[in-house]
Enzyme design. Structure first.
Site, PDB file in Angstrom:
ATOM      1  N   HIS A 155       0.835  -1.206   0.000  1.00  0.00           N
ATOM      2  CA  HIS A 155       0.000   0.000   0.000  1.00  0.00           C
ATOM      3  C   HIS A 155       0.868   1.254   0.000  1.00  0.00           C
ATOM      4  CE1 HIS A 155      -3.279  -2.733   1.096  1.00  0.00           C
ATOM      5  NE2 HIS A 155      -4.102  -1.764   0.720  1.00  0.00           N
ATOM      6  N   LYS A 183      -0.846   4.945   4.611  1.00  0.00           N
ATOM      7  CA  LYS A 183      -1.873   4.050   5.156  1.00  0.00           C
ATOM      8  C   LYS A 183      -1.749   3.961   6.678  1.00  0.00           C
ATOM      9  CE  LYS A 183      -4.051  -0.444   4.574  1.00  0.00           C
ATOM     10  NZ  LYS A 183      -5.380   0.168   4.776  1.00  0.00           N
TER      11      LYS A 183
END
Ligand code: NAP
Length: 261
Positions: free
Chosen positions: A149, A153
């Site tokens: 990600h 995040k």
């Protein structure tokens, strides 16, 4: 018209939700809540202006929405959902990093007839990846998850990785011995263990949301990979949930529960 409120409305996903909901003919954004953008205005594709508001309770009282869509932060989502359910709204939640147990408690404390729909991933490709991984685990029980990600995040592992590991654990008849945990030279090299499945989290600028599930068997491997290369990938799932949440009640988890066979 379904009257929609959005929390996290100035965030990466929330802005995409505003644009997408605001362009539909059967729903409208009536409240955009995000303290970061208070004072600014969102203009939908029909030219209607919606002011950003900082406070959810005040926004609900003023605009009377029917559905809340939340893409905020693990520390904020519970309060938002509690407020919205208590006001009689149905909730569509994409925020990750909160246990299903907590969501169950929120749904149980909510007024009868309200629904809390939670999806760890609204992208259809990711839902299929999880479904295929669950199926594969029946025959190839030795599996590891690598999720990748963007660097902002807020939680690790991702909600999708947590759910994938749960599905793999449910599907296989016995958890295989995971090799190598006691050989780590650097702590964490073999990943975090979720329901006995090693999960590895990569965080880098430039990424959006990606996951690979790797299965190993005698003389072979199987890889199942999904890439969200753009946050628009989540929007068809969000629209589906906004349209269907009014027919649900209590806690429902996973987009797969809203798809036609
Ligand atoms: P983001 O860009 O940080 O957006 C979150 C926004 O929420 C920020 O603008 C934040 O403001 C705001 N906010 C914080 N507290 C709030 C509150 N109490 N009420 C209203 N707004 C509030 O994060 P993102 O990348 O959009 O991701 C949001 C969540 O969605 C994360 O948990 C992520 O993992 C999840 N996600 C889920 C899916 C899925 O398919 N289920 C897909 C993508 C992302 P400040 O920055 O000022 O705090």
């Amino acid at each position: 018209m379904i009257r929609v409120a959005v929390t996290g409305a100035a965030g990466r996903v929330g802005m995409e939700v505003l644009r997408t909901v605001g362009a539909e003919d059967d729903m409208e954004v009536v409240a955009a809540i995000d303290p970061r953008a208070a004072g600014a205005k969102f203009v939908d594709s029909h030219g209607d202006q919606v002011p950003y508001m900082p406070d959810l309770a005040a926004a609900l009282a003023e605009t009377r929405p029917e559905v809340l869509v939340d893409f905020t932060h693990p520390t904020q989502v519970e309060g938002n959902v509690r407020t919205a359910l208590a006001a009689g709204l149905d909730c569509v939640v994409g925020t990750t990093g909160v246990t299903l147990e907590r969501y169950r408690e929120l749904a149980e404390a909510a007024p009868p007839g309200t629904a809390l729909f939670v999806a760890p991933n609204f992208a259809i490709g990711a839902v299929l990846m999880m479904k295929f991984a669950k199926e594969a685990a029946r025959y190839m029980p030795t599996a590891e998850v690598v999720e990748l990600h963007h660097d902002k995040k807020a939680d690790a592992p991702s909600g999708t990785a947590m759910r994938t590991a749960q599905l793999i654990a449910e599907s296989r008849s016995a958890a295989p011995t995971v090799p190598g945990k006691d050989t780590e030279v650097a702590g964490g090299a073999r990943g975090a263990f979720v329901e006995g499945v090693p999960v590895h989290s990569v965080r880098l600028p430039g990424l959006v949301a990606h996951q690979e599930v790797l299965f190993g068997g005698q003389g072979q491997t199987l890889s199942i990979r999904h890439d969200s290369i753009d946050r628009s990938s989540f929007m068809p799932g969000v629209l589906l949930a906004v349209r269907k949440v009014g027919a649900l009640s209590g806690l429902v988890v996973g987009l797969e529960n809203l798809l036609e066979d």
